[in-house]
Design a protein around this motif. Structure first.
Motif, PDB file in Angstrom:
ATOM      1  N   LEU A 296       0.916  -1.110   0.256  1.00  0.00           N
ATOM      2  CA  LEU A 296      -0.097  -0.048   0.228  1.00  0.00           C
ATOM      3  C   LEU A 296       0.855   1.288  -0.083  1.00  0.00           C
ATOM      4  O   LEU A 296       1.634   1.580   0.914  1.00  0.00           O
ATOM      5  CB  LEU A 296      -1.007   0.039   1.148  1.00  0.00           C
ATOM      6  N   LEU A 297       0.859   1.901  -1.094  1.00  0.00           N
ATOM      7  CA  LEU A 297       1.908   3.112  -1.340  1.00  0.00           C
ATOM      8  C   LEU A 297       1.460   4.415  -0.278  1.00  0.00           C
ATOM      9  O   LEU A 297       2.158   4.844   0.155  1.00  0.00           O
ATOM     10  CB  LEU A 297       1.959   3.568  -2.660  1.00  0.00           C
ATOM     11  N   HIS A 298       0.188   4.442  -0.271  1.00  0.00           N
ATOM     12  CA  HIS A 298      -0.278   5.759   0.608  1.00  0.00           C
ATOM     13  C   HIS A 298       0.140   5.398   2.102  1.00  0.00           C
ATOM     14  O   HIS A 298      -0.036   6.209   2.841  1.00  0.00           O
ATOM     15  CB  HIS A 298      -1.616   5.873   0.318  1.00  0.00           C
ATOM     16  N   ARG A 299       0.548   4.197   2.412  1.00  0.00           N
ATOM     17  CA  ARG A 299       0.927   3.815   4.052  1.00  0.00           C
ATOM     18  C   ARG A 299       2.397   3.574   4.160  1.00  0.00           C
ATOM     19  O   ARG A 299       2.697   3.120   5.058  1.00  0.00           O
ATOM     20  CB  ARG A 299      -0.019   2.795   4.403  1.00  0.00           C
ATOM     21  N   LEU A 304       7.028   6.920  -0.406  1.00  0.00           N
ATOM     22  CA  LEU A 304       6.553   8.304  -1.188  1.00  0.00           C
ATOM     23  C   LEU A 304       7.783   9.365  -1.115  1.00  0.00           C
ATOM     24  O   LEU A 304       7.806  10.106  -1.971  1.00  0.00           O
ATOM     25  CB  LEU A 304       5.318   8.862  -0.251  1.00  0.00           C
ATOM     26  N   ALA A 305       8.517   9.065  -0.212  1.00  0.00           N
ATOM     27  CA  ALA A 305       9.683  10.280   0.012  1.00  0.00           C
ATOM     28  C   ALA A 305      10.641   9.800  -1.301  1.00  0.00           C
ATOM     29  O   ALA A 305      11.308  10.714  -1.938  1.00  0.00           O
ATOM     30  CB  ALA A 305      10.512   9.994   1.092  1.00  0.00           C
ATOM     31  N   THR A 319       0.187   7.220 -10.747  1.00  0.00           N
ATOM     32  CA  THR A 319       0.382   5.665 -10.735  1.00  0.00           C
ATOM     33  C   THR A 319      -0.558   4.944 -10.274  1.00  0.00           C
ATOM     34  O   THR A 319      -1.853   5.582  -9.488  1.00  0.00           O
ATOM     35  CB  THR A 319       1.568   5.517  -9.575  1.00  0.00           C
ATOM     36  N   GLY A 320      -0.819   3.762 -10.984  1.00  0.00           N
ATOM     37  CA  GLY A 320      -1.736   2.734 -10.167  1.00  0.00           C
ATOM     38  C   GLY A 320      -1.542   2.257  -8.838  1.00  0.00           C
ATOM     39  O   GLY A 320      -0.078   2.089  -8.822  1.00  0.00           O
ATOM     40  N   ALA A 321      -2.114   1.997  -8.019  1.00  0.00           N
ATOM     41  CA  ALA A 321      -1.830   1.606  -6.735  1.00  0.00           C
ATOM     42  C   ALA A 321      -3.095   1.072  -5.917  1.00  0.00           C
ATOM     43  O   ALA A 321      -3.999   1.869  -6.090  1.00  0.00           O
ATOM     44  CB  ALA A 321      -1.037   2.712  -5.830  1.00  0.00           C
ATOM     45  N   ALA A 322      -3.101  -0.033  -5.251  1.00  0.00           N
ATOM     46  CA  ALA A 322      -3.917  -0.259  -4.244  1.00  0.00           C
ATOM     47  C   ALA A 322      -4.122   0.483  -3.394  1.00  0.00           C
ATOM     48  O   ALA A 322      -3.187   1.062  -2.623  1.00  0.00           O
ATOM     49  CB  ALA A 322      -3.879  -1.547  -3.717  1.00  0.00           C
ATOM     50  N   ASN A 338      -8.850  -0.478  -6.135  1.00  0.00           N
ATOM     51  CA  ASN A 338      -7.932  -0.411  -7.205  1.00  0.00           C
ATOM     52  C   ASN A 338      -8.014   1.176  -7.827  1.00  0.00           C
ATOM     53  O   ASN A 338      -9.184   1.656  -8.078  1.00  0.00           O
ATOM     54  CB  ASN A 338      -8.275  -1.352  -8.260  1.00  0.00           C
ATOM     55  N   ALA A 339      -6.851   1.779  -7.556  1.00  0.00           N
ATOM     56  CA  ALA A 339      -6.806   3.355  -7.437  1.00  0.00           C
ATOM     57  C   ALA A 339      -5.781   3.841  -8.495  1.00  0.00           C
ATOM     58  O   ALA A 339      -4.601   2.888  -8.719  1.00  0.00           O
ATOM     59  CB  ALA A 339      -6.840   3.882  -6.121  1.00  0.00           C
ATOM     60  N   ILE A 340      -5.851   5.077  -8.900  1.00  0.00           N
ATOM     61  CA  ILE A 340      -4.831   5.818  -9.505  1.00  0.00           C
ATOM     62  C   ILE A 340      -4.618   7.069  -8.351  1.00  0.00           C
ATOM     63  O   ILE A 340      -5.515   7.566  -7.971  1.00  0.00           O
ATOM     64  CB  ILE A 340      -5.271   6.457 -10.753  1.00  0.00           C
ATOM     65  N   GLN A 341      -3.190   7.230  -8.048  1.00  0.00           N
ATOM     66  CA  GLN A 341      -2.857   8.333  -7.000  1.00  0.00           C
ATOM     67  C   GLN A 341      -1.880   8.955  -7.796  1.00  0.00           C
ATOM     68  O   GLN A 341      -1.193   8.798  -8.648  1.00  0.00           O
ATOM     69  CB  GLN A 341      -2.278   7.546  -5.792  1.00  0.00           C
ATOM     70  N   VAL A 342      -2.283  10.408  -7.383  1.00  0.00           N
ATOM     71  CA  VAL A 342      -1.337  11.485  -7.779  1.00  0.00           C
ATOM     72  C   VAL A 342      -0.280  11.829  -6.796  1.00  0.00           C
ATOM     73  O   VAL A 342      -0.715  12.405  -5.698  1.00  0.00           O
ATOM     74  CB  VAL A 342      -1.947  12.628  -8.499  1.00  0.00           C
TER      75      VAL A 342
END
Length: 535
Positions: A296-299, A304-305, A319-322, A338-342
């Motif tokens: 999980l990229l957002h966690r 992210l850094a 990017t695509g990311a769960a 299933n998401a796209i994140q900016v």
């Protein structure tokens, strides 16, 4: 050839079903990546003759309809087995767990989809007459069944016969007027017309409809030649895209244990010099494909850094990311999307788009089957507890420096008329996907061709990032500005083409097509009543 037509018409028993199956399988050669349009004519011509032979199918009023439906089922079974065999590759990614189900994917799904063509053939037979009008009956019947296939049970409009005309740059331009389902009617009528050459009773009856079909093909090509400008499309100022295609196999390498190696690969490839000597420093927007991370990229603040360190000030990564929501009280885990994140150059997530149209059994298990599948110790392909949740509605994705976006994830791009969010018309179709499940097969080519046709329908450029390919930038006319082939790692550096004014909106195309099909239906019904002696 007239003798051949008679032999096909008089075929009975298992030979009839075998011939229907082979004719359907031959039609798959008209689909990407082959694009051999005459194959659809060679497929539909014997189909017409086989339906002709149902006039003496046996006793009973409904015997001809039942016989036509059975012909249609075998024709569809052959068409879908030959066109969708590549689905079996997904069952071999984790062969120790899913290989047993391969026959169900390769043969089971085509067997189910063939019921739609069975319905189409039966509907055509209901309107059938022993003259050239039967070609329009078949086109109408199959067009209705294809619309149903694209909408019922979440829909699966893959390899719609209209794609036979949706690959050539000039011929595909007609999709801006009639859409995919309009191309479907035209392709079937055009390719089935050759059947009357060998069964017509007069020279005029034998050649009028095929002549009209040839004229329609020339007219479509002429329209496409007129519509596509001779110069490249203008581009959006101050936008420089970089699409990263990692070509990462969908196997054990895509595993949380390899997270650091995967991230290093993404970062180094994104920063590398492209074919024009450009690097990440030259890009305003870097785009990674669907399911880019086995975590999980957002966690993950460290990842992210790292992404923030890749980006220049003012640039962003898409990017695509769960994604997982915070769990509600009493829940162990939250809902997964299933998401796209900016992400910006500070490693901050600026926005997200959640997938609306999920893949049944791939991304989620239908609720009425979930308990049964769990009891059997089975699961869907993705390693997500309970599978993904669909977003409630399609929302626009806002990305700094880019015009309004219609975001799509994976096969969301294959649904005509459904990719645009409510509200103002966007200026760009963004598609991130992961076709690594299907290896070096025909599937990724078919997927790209369908996404490309959406550009022509909507008059919008397409920016596509695919894990193993095909990644591309496509302008509003379906012209490929730049791309990376299947099975290659690298980057695509390109400017963003501007959007063009759509000739017709999706709603207008749908209304016009529905009206045209109803007129065709009424005309066939009137002719059928006038010739009521034909059963």
């Amino acid at each position: 050839m007239m003798r051949l037509a008679d032999r096909v018409i008089l075929t009975r028993g298992w030979r009839r079903w075998a011939l229907s199956f082979m004719a359907g399988a031959l039609g798959a050669l008209a689909m990407p990546p082959f694009g051999f349009l005459p194959a659809l004519a060679l497929s539909l011509t014997p189909a017409v003759w086989l339906i002709d032979g149902t006039n003496k199918a046996g006793p009973g009023r409904w015997a001809p309809l039942k016989s036509a439906a059975l012909i249609g089922w075998f024709w569809g079974f052959g068409y879908f087995v030959a066109g969708l065999w590549w689905l079996g590759a997904a069952f071999l990614v984790e062969a120790e767990e899913f290989a047993w189900a391969l026959p169900f994917g390769v043969l089971g799904l085509p067997a189910l989809l063939a019921f739609f063509t069975a319905f189409g053939f039966a509907l055509a037979r209901l309107l059938w007459l022993p003259d050239a009008s039967r070609i329009f009956a078949l086109a109408l019947g199959l067009s209705v069944s294809e619309w149903l296939r694209g909408h019922l049970f979440t829909g699966f409009p893959w390899n719609n016969p209209g794609m036979a005309l949706g690959q050539n740059l000039w011929l595909m331009q007609s999709a801006s007027l009639v859409g995919l389902y309009g191309l479907c009617f035209i392709a079937i009528a055009m390719c089935a017309a050759s059947a009357v050459i060998f069964t017509g009773r007069t020279k005029r009856e034998r050649w009028t409809l095929p002549g009209l079909a040839a004229g329609a093909l020339v007219a479509m090509a002429a329209f496409g030649f007129w519509r596509v400008p001779s110069q490249p499309s203008a581009t959006v100022e101050n936008v420089r895209l970089r699409i990263m295609q990692p070509n990462l196999p969908q196997d054990a390498k895509f595993n949380p244990r390899n997270r650091d190696a995967i991230m290093r690969r993404y970062l180094s490839l994104s920063a590398s010099a492209g074919r024009d000597g450009l690097t990440a420093a030259d890009a305003t927007h870097i785009i990674w494909p669907e399911s880019a991370f086995p975590f999980l990229l957002h966690r993950d603040p460290a990842s992210l850094a790292q992404i923030g360190g890749l980006l220049e000030p003012g640039s962003v990564l898409i990017t695509g990311a769960a994604r997982m929501d915070d769990p509600l009280p009493g829940e162990a885990v939250g809902k997964f999307y299933n998401a796209i994140q900016v992400i910006d150059d500070r490693g901050t997530i600026l926005g997200s788009y959640d997938k609306v149209h999920l893949v049944p059994f791939g991304e989620y298990v239908p609720k009425f089957l979930d308990a049964l599948i769990r009891a059997m110790g089975l699961r869907q392909f993705v390693h997500i507890p309970g599978g993904f949740e669909p977003a409630e509605e399609r929302k626009p994705l806002t990305i700094p420096g880019l015009p309004a976006i219609a975001a799509t994830i994976c096969y969301e791009a294959i649904f005509p008329g459904e990719i645009l969010p409510e509200g103002p018309r966007p200026s760009l179709i963004l598609n991130v996907t992961n076709d690594g499940w299907f290896g070096q097969t025909t599937g990724p080519y078919q997927h790209f061709a369908q996404a490309r046709l959406r550009s022509v329908e909507e008059g919008l450029p397409l920016v596509r990032a695919a894990n193993t390919g095909i990644s591309a930038v496509v302008d509003s006319y379906g012209r490929i500005v730049d791309s990376l082939p299947l099975g290659v790692e690298g980057v695509v550096d390109a400017k963003l083409p501007v959007a063009e004014t759509a000739i017709l909106s999706s709603k207008t195309r749908s209304f016009s097509l529905t009206a045209a099909l109803l007129i065709c239906l009424m005309a066939l019904i009137v002719r059928r009543k006038q010739r009521a002696s034909f059963i």
